[in-house]
Design a protein around this motif. Sequence first.
Motif, PDB file in Angstrom:
ATOM      1  N   ASP A  23     -79.779 -63.872 -56.205  1.00 57.03           N
ATOM      2  CA  ASP A  23     -80.606 -63.494 -56.703  1.00 57.03           C
ATOM      3  C   ASP A  23     -81.122 -62.219 -56.766  1.00 57.03           C
ATOM      4  N   VAL A  24     -79.876 -61.868 -57.304  1.00 49.31           N
ATOM      5  CA  VAL A  24     -80.290 -59.755 -57.548  1.00 49.31           C
ATOM      6  C   VAL A  24     -79.590 -59.910 -59.184  1.00 49.31           C
ATOM      7  N   SER A  25     -80.291 -59.255 -60.050  1.00 50.17           N
ATOM      8  CA  SER A  25     -80.200 -59.409 -61.621  1.00 50.17           C
ATOM      9  C   SER A  25     -78.858 -58.551 -61.482  1.00 50.17           C
ATOM     10  N   LEU A  26     -78.519 -58.960 -62.524  1.00 51.11           N
ATOM     11  CA  LEU A  26     -77.496 -58.070 -63.260  1.00 51.11           C
ATOM     12  C   LEU A  26     -77.394 -56.984 -63.329  1.00 51.11           C
ATOM     13  N   GLN A  27     -78.472 -56.239 -63.589  1.00 49.38           N
ATOM     14  CA  GLN A  27     -78.655 -54.365 -63.596  1.00 49.38           C
ATOM     15  C   GLN A  27     -78.440 -53.997 -62.554  1.00 49.38           C
ATOM     16  N   ARG A  28     -79.001 -54.627 -61.156  1.00 49.32           N
ATOM     17  CA  ARG A  28     -79.261 -53.828 -59.674  1.00 49.32           C
ATOM     18  C   ARG A  28     -77.674 -54.334 -59.263  1.00 49.32           C
ATOM     19  N   GLN A  71     -70.723 -58.174 -64.012  1.00 45.45           N
ATOM     20  CA  GLN A  71     -71.010 -59.158 -65.397  1.00 45.45           C
ATOM     21  C   GLN A  71     -70.357 -60.623 -66.030  1.00 45.45           C
ATOM     22  N   MET A 103     -70.685 -62.790 -62.389  1.00 44.97           N
ATOM     23  CA  MET A 103     -71.917 -63.275 -62.052  1.00 44.97           C
ATOM     24  C   MET A 103     -71.867 -64.939 -63.302  1.00 44.97           C
ATOM     25  N   GLU A 104     -71.507 -64.347 -64.404  1.00 46.99           N
ATOM     26  CA  GLU A 104     -70.790 -65.668 -65.784  1.00 46.99           C
ATOM     27  C   GLU A 104     -70.555 -66.868 -65.604  1.00 46.99           C
TER      28      GLU A 104
END
Length: 417
Positions: A280-285, A267, A270-271
């Motif tokens: 293009d990958v979601s945080l959850q994934r 997390q 990414m932040e």
Amino acid sequence: MTDSGLLDKKLGVEDGGAGRKSKKKPKGEDAWRPLGPRDPFAMLDALPEKKQQEIQKALHLFALGPSPPRSLQEAERHTYRFWDTQPVRRLKDNATSHGPIVESEAGVRKDPYSLPQGFFWDTLDLNSSSVLRELCALLNDNYTEDDDNTFRHDFSPEYLQWTLQPPNWLTQWHCGVRVSANKKLVGFIAAAPAHLRVYETLRQMVHVKFLCVHKKLRLKRMTPVLIREVTRRVNQQGLCQAVYTAGVVLPAPLSSCRIRERPLNVQKLMEVNYPGLKPDVSLQRALRFNRLPEVRKRCHLETPPPIQDDDGKVTDMVSFYGTAFRVLNHPIHTDLRAAHLLCAVSSVPEPTDLIEDALVLARAKGFDVFTALNVMGNTTFLTKLKFSDSEISLHYYLYNWQCPDISPDKVGIVLPS
Ligand SMILES: CC(C)(COP(=O)(O)OP(=O)(O)OC[C@H]1O[C@@H](n2cnc3c(N)ncnc32)[C@H](O)[C@@H]1OP(=O)(O)O)[C@@H](O)C(=O)NCCC(=O)NCCS
């Protein structure tokens, strides 16, 4: 000389060309200039300062400048005005023999290499906390900085002492350059003792590290003077070989390894827009993909490995070291911590579980990312443990030693910068 991974690529080690020159041009700057009146660099130096700045900026922008190349193809087109004068392997040499390129000279030059007027050599006393702080400031402000001003190295005094003062370190191998007028530290290079086996030869040499020139003094040929001076000081101790690593291509890599990275704190990475994360990958994934076990498999103690068998014999050992970065201009995060695999020794052929334990331990200790080189047998676990594929190369070099290329899996050392 640096191995902090994708971040270092993003940070870009040659970003200082746009730096402004000091108002007063030192008279003796010729010492950092090439010889010969028609030399294009001499001609550049002869231009008014403002013009020089514009040209240097443009050269940097288009990556056509005198900065060393990043690929072998670029290297073949590059003229190494300094390195071609040094006893190092040549780019296209297919060496088959083993040994020194030049035999040690009987008399080593007694006097330090000349610096331009306005600068002086200063051997840094790293036992002095104020000197250590000065070195931290030089490195943290100038070692690397990315174009969009996001990450900076944050070397601590303790880290510098750990890496610059290994057993048998020598003060005279910590070479600083200061400005005479205000004593400001503007250049540095260090050597540390290293005992290496190259193929079948055991050799006492040095590891050269922390080459750094203040951003405002870049592209003025201070680097060759620093390298010559540290070489002289090493030669004075009867040593004639050095090992060093760099992200840039110099004549000529003995081995070209890859730095691979494993997110720990997905997390946060990414932040802060950490380079190298899959786009293009979601945080959850990303969290799911990079999930790690809650506890270590092979070692449930609170101390790091080594792991012992029932008889108390050490069967496995893993070690890593940490570096820190400052995160600039971010509303929440101020720092980022990277762990780097130093070595792993295992009684089983694939030390995947052991390294996974190291990842779990590093995450518990607050590291955000874990890096490893594709050296030794590391490729057996890197992909399984979701270390990213990366295009970041770290080239290994030997000074004054000829031998055939070495494939990454036969490289047995990691050199912390
Ligand atoms: C690396 C650094 C010292 C080079 O300084 P510079 O002002 O760009 O270069 P200079 O004009 O002083 O010298 C140019 C010479 O140094 C060589 N050089 C540049 N980077 C080098 C490196 N990392 N290692 C060894 N030599 C290097 C160049 O190839 C060139 O020699 P050449 O004519 O044979 O090609 C400077 O960019 C810096 O401090 N960068 C940040 C820290 C860093 O990346 N250190 C090296 C870690 S491996």
